[in-house]
Design an enzyme around this catalytic site. Structure first.
Site, short mmCIF file in Angstrom:
data_model
loop_
_atom_site.label_atom_id
_atom_site.label_comp_id
_atom_site.label_asym_id
_atom_site.label_seq_id
_atom_site.Cartn_x
_atom_site.Cartn_y
_atom_site.Cartn_z
N GLY A 38 31.76 -4.44 64.73
CA GLY A 38 30.66 -4.44 65.72
C GLY A 38 29.55 -5.42 65.40
N GLU A 201 3.37 -11.57 69.46
CA GLU A 201 3.58 -10.12 69.63
C GLU A 201 2.64 -9.60 70.73
OE1 GLU A 201 5.57 -7.43 68.42
OE2 GLU A 201 4.33 -6.46 69.95
N ALA A 266 13.18 -11.86 70.51
CA ALA A 266 13.55 -10.76 69.61
C ALA A 266 12.80 -9.50 70.04
CB ALA A 266 13.22 -11.14 68.17
N HIS A 441 10.82 4.01 33.26
CA HIS A 441 9.84 2.93 33.04
C HIS A 441 10.52 1.75 32.36
CE1 HIS A 441 6.05 1.00 32.24
NE2 HIS A 441 6.46 0.79 31.00
C1 LIG Z 1 20.03 -9.20 64.13
C2 LIG Z 1 20.22 -7.73 63.86
C3 LIG Z 1 19.98 -7.21 62.60
C4 LIG Z 1 20.16 -5.87 62.36
N1 LIG Z 1 19.92 -5.38 61.10
C5 LIG Z 1 20.09 -4.07 60.86
C6 LIG Z 1 19.88 -3.54 59.56
O1 LIG Z 1 19.55 -4.27 58.63
N2 LIG Z 1 20.07 -2.23 59.36
C7 LIG Z 1 20.44 -1.38 60.37
O2 LIG Z 1 20.59 -0.18 60.13
N3 LIG Z 1 20.63 -1.85 61.62
C8 LIG Z 1 20.48 -3.16 61.88
N4 LIG Z 1 20.71 -3.64 63.14
C9 LIG Z 1 21.11 -2.69 64.19
C10 LIG Z 1 22.60 -2.34 64.07
O3 LIG Z 1 23.35 -3.54 64.07
C11 LIG Z 1 23.02 -1.47 65.24
O4 LIG Z 1 22.17 -0.34 65.32
C12 LIG Z 1 24.43 -0.98 65.04
O5 LIG Z 1 25.33 -2.06 64.96
C13 LIG Z 1 24.86 -0.06 66.21
O6 LIG Z 1 26.14 0.38 65.98
P1 LIG Z 1 27.09 0.82 67.17
O7 LIG Z 1 28.32 1.36 66.52
O8 LIG Z 1 26.35 1.67 68.12
O9 LIG Z 1 27.45 -0.50 67.98
P2 LIG Z 1 27.73 -2.03 67.64
O10 LIG Z 1 27.62 -2.33 66.21
O11 LIG Z 1 26.90 -2.79 68.60
O12 LIG Z 1 29.25 -2.18 68.02
C14 LIG Z 1 29.72 -1.97 69.30
C15 LIG Z 1 31.08 -2.60 69.41
O13 LIG Z 1 31.65 -2.22 70.66
C16 LIG Z 1 32.35 -3.31 71.21
N5 LIG Z 1 32.46 -3.08 72.64
C17 LIG Z 1 31.47 -3.01 73.57
N6 LIG Z 1 31.99 -2.73 74.78
C18 LIG Z 1 33.32 -2.61 74.61
C19 LIG Z 1 34.39 -2.32 75.49
N7 LIG Z 1 34.18 -2.05 76.77
N8 LIG Z 1 35.66 -2.29 74.99
C20 LIG Z 1 35.88 -2.56 73.66
N9 LIG Z 1 34.91 -2.83 72.79
C21 LIG Z 1 33.64 -2.85 73.26
C22 LIG Z 1 31.49 -4.51 70.85
O14 LIG Z 1 32.27 -5.70 70.86
C23 LIG Z 1 31.04 -4.13 69.44
O15 LIG Z 1 31.96 -4.62 68.47
C24 LIG Z 1 20.57 -5.00 63.39
C25 LIG Z 1 20.82 -5.51 64.67
C26 LIG Z 1 20.66 -6.86 64.90
C27 LIG Z 1 20.95 -7.39 66.25
#
Ligand SMILES: Cc1cc2nc3c(=O)[nH]c(=O)nc-3n(C[C@H](O)[C@H](O)[C@H](O)COP(=O)(O)OP(=O)(O)OC[C@H]3O[C@@H](n4cnc5c(N)ncnc54)[C@H](O)[C@@H]3O)c2cc1C
EC number: 1.8.1.4
Length: 462
Positions: A38, A201, A266, A441
């Site tokens: 993801g 911001e 962002a 420490h």
């Molecule tokens: C730049 C950035 C930095 C981040 N840094 C952090 C961090 O340091 N720590 C942290 O905790 N969080 C961080 N996050 C947030 C974190 O990435 C998300 O909260 C997390 O990935 C959400 O997980 P999820 O499983 O809900 O979905 P996602 O990780 O978004 O995965 C969803 C997946 O579903 C797939 N998908 C969507 N629709 C379909 C479909 N119809 N059929 C098949 N596949 C599909 C997508 O391709 C994707 O691979 C960051 C986010 C960003 C953008």
């Protein structure tokens, strides 16, 4: 094909739910349209941390003289930094592929859509469609960069986080719109490599979800490192017709135009709710997120949703915890609902930020009489030795019973320190328990014990 569970989306919500379900003996398939892991592994948490590490290393080298080391002729190779980050992401995605195989989870590449009666249609990369069925379907489709109408991303000059991770060359100047975790991490990264960065911001504080003291400290550190920060400022329009961008902003003093090469939008994430069959199946949406109960069940029997598409913090560890609870409940276990007030939040710019629980303002608004303790890293032996004296730990206790209401930290490595507080809060530890717990420490973590002691008038090193 019949499964106990089909999961759509393989982010930290989906793939972790799949593994836990397989551990519980369920027959599981996961549908993914892009890359396993993801956003988190491919375009979020992991590749950004790889970029930030490169920036960190570069900063260390440029400040090597502070540690008595002479380095001549260091240079940041932007292309190599990007390549390393992509390599790290790719490796992590392959790791998920391995875990799927190890746990005998079927991976179906394609775009999934739920239908009535426990069916899932998958449109494969070759354009062919196949139907699968499952007793339970979990939606874990995650999110994408949120767009503002006056800040439409064209992917070249006005970009989102994905493009910011793979720019073909380092911009000379960049305006970052939004100062949440994603915004400040990229601001730090580009500034550290020499790009002239301006953060715009809309609200009055940067990192607005954090405690105000943290926000003020980051503002000081960022300004010291050369980042321009404009708070209480609204982006009105961006003119991309010339070679660069002209960003028109409105401040309290009036309208102003900032010129830059690239604008990074962002301002958060939008959940992926389109074309996944929600309307056809009749799944309820609440405030732009799929409505679920404490165990992530939607209003439709057999359909669940987790991660960035449901309410709660949009964080990887939240998505994973939700996935585990969801499948344990499906398997007939009795998991505890997630306590969203004990979720740590970490931001990996330099200085790092880590927090959990109530901010001082939120605790007071919730009616608590609070005891506050604070310990600056400038008084920590380990921080002095490490050349990491900026920042502090702030702890908040309930004055009456000593309940650990919240902790807020800013400084080097604080993202590795916050878990102590999360465990303490989970175990309902009081402030005095922290004071009386011997910390090693010299470590930065002593600052948590000292901050707690400060709240009770027993601080030693201040
Ligand atoms: C730049 C950035 C930095 C981040 N840094 C952090 C961090 O340091 N720590 C942290 O905790 N969080 C961080 N996050 C947030 C974190 O990435 C998300 O909260 C997390 O990935 C959400 O997980 P999820 O499983 O809900 O979905 P996602 O990780 O978004 O995965 C969803 C997946 O579903 C797939 N998908 C969507 N629709 C379909 C479909 N119809 N059929 C098949 N596949 C599909 C997508 O391709 C994707 O691979 C960051 C986010 C960003 C953008």
């Amino acid at each position: 094909m019949n499964y106990d569970i089909i999961i759509i989306g393989s982010g930290p919500g989906g793939y972790v739910a799949a593994i836990r379900a397989a551990q519980l003996g369920l027959k599981v398939a996961i549908v993914e349209r892009e890359s396993l892991g993801g956003i988190c592994l491919n375009w979020g948490c992991i590749p950004t941390k790889a970029l930030l590490k490169s920036a960190n290393v570069f900063e260390y080298i440029t400040h090597a003289a502070d540690y008595g080391i002479k380095v001549q002729g260091s240079e940041a190779d932007f292309g190599a930094i990007i390549k390393r980050s992509r390599g790290v992401a790719e490796g992590m995605s392959k790791g998920v592929q391995f875990l799927m195989k190890k746990n005998k989870i079927d991976v179906i590449m394609g775009t999934g859509k739920i239908k009535k009666g426990g069916k899932v249609d998958v449109l494969g990369p070759d354009g062919s469609s196949k139907e699968y069925s499952a007793t339970h379907t979990i939606l874990a489709t995650g999110g994408r960069s949120r767009e503002l109408p006056n800040l439409k991303q064209d992917g070249k000059k006005i970009i989102g986080y994905r493009q910011a991770m793979v720019l073909p060359e380092q911009p000379k100047s960049m305006v970052v719109v939004g100062s949440g975790a994603i915004g400040v991490e990229f601001a730090y990264f580009y500034n550290a490599l020499g790009t002239k960065v301006t953060i715009v911001e809309y609200l009055d504080n940067i990192v607005p979800v954090e405690d105000e003291d943290i926000s003020k400290q980051l503002l000081r550190s960022f300004k010291k490192s050369g980042i321009t920060i404009m708070t209480g400022t609204n982006v009105e329009s961006v003119d991309t017709s010339g070679t660069g961008c002209k960003v028109q902003v409105k401040t309290a003093a009036g309208t102003e135009v900032i010129e830059c090469d690239i604008v990074l939008s962002a301002i958060g994430v939008s959940p992926n709710l389109e074309n996944i069959g929600l309307e056809e199946v009749g799944i309820q949406i609440e405030k732009g997120r799929v409505q679920v109960d404490d165990f992530y069940k939607t209003n439709i029997e057999g359909v669940y949703a987790i991660g960035d598409i449901v309410k709660g913090q949009a964080l990887a560890h939240v998505a994973s915890a939700e996935g585990i609870i969801c499948v344990e409940k499906i398997a007939g276990h009795h998991p505890e609902p997630l306590n969203y007030n004990n979720i740590p939040g970490c931001t990996y710019c330099s200085p790092e930020i880590a927090s959990v629980g109530y901010t001082e303002k939120a605790a007071k608004e919730a009616g608590y009489e609070v005891k506050i303790g604070k310990f600056p890293f400038s008084a920590s032996g380990k921080a002095s030795a490490a050349g990491a004296k900026d920042g502090f730990v702030k702890v908040i206790f309930d004055a009456k019973y000593g309940e650990f209401l919240g902790a807020h930290m800013i400084g080097t490595n604080v993202t590795e320190m916050i878990a102590e507080v999360v465990v303490a809060r989970k175990l309902e530890t009081t402030g005095m328990d922290i004071v009386k717990t011997v910390h090693p420490h010299p470590t930065m973590s002593e600052a948590i014990m000292e901050a707690a002691a400060d709240a009770y008038g027993e601080v030693i090193h201040l």
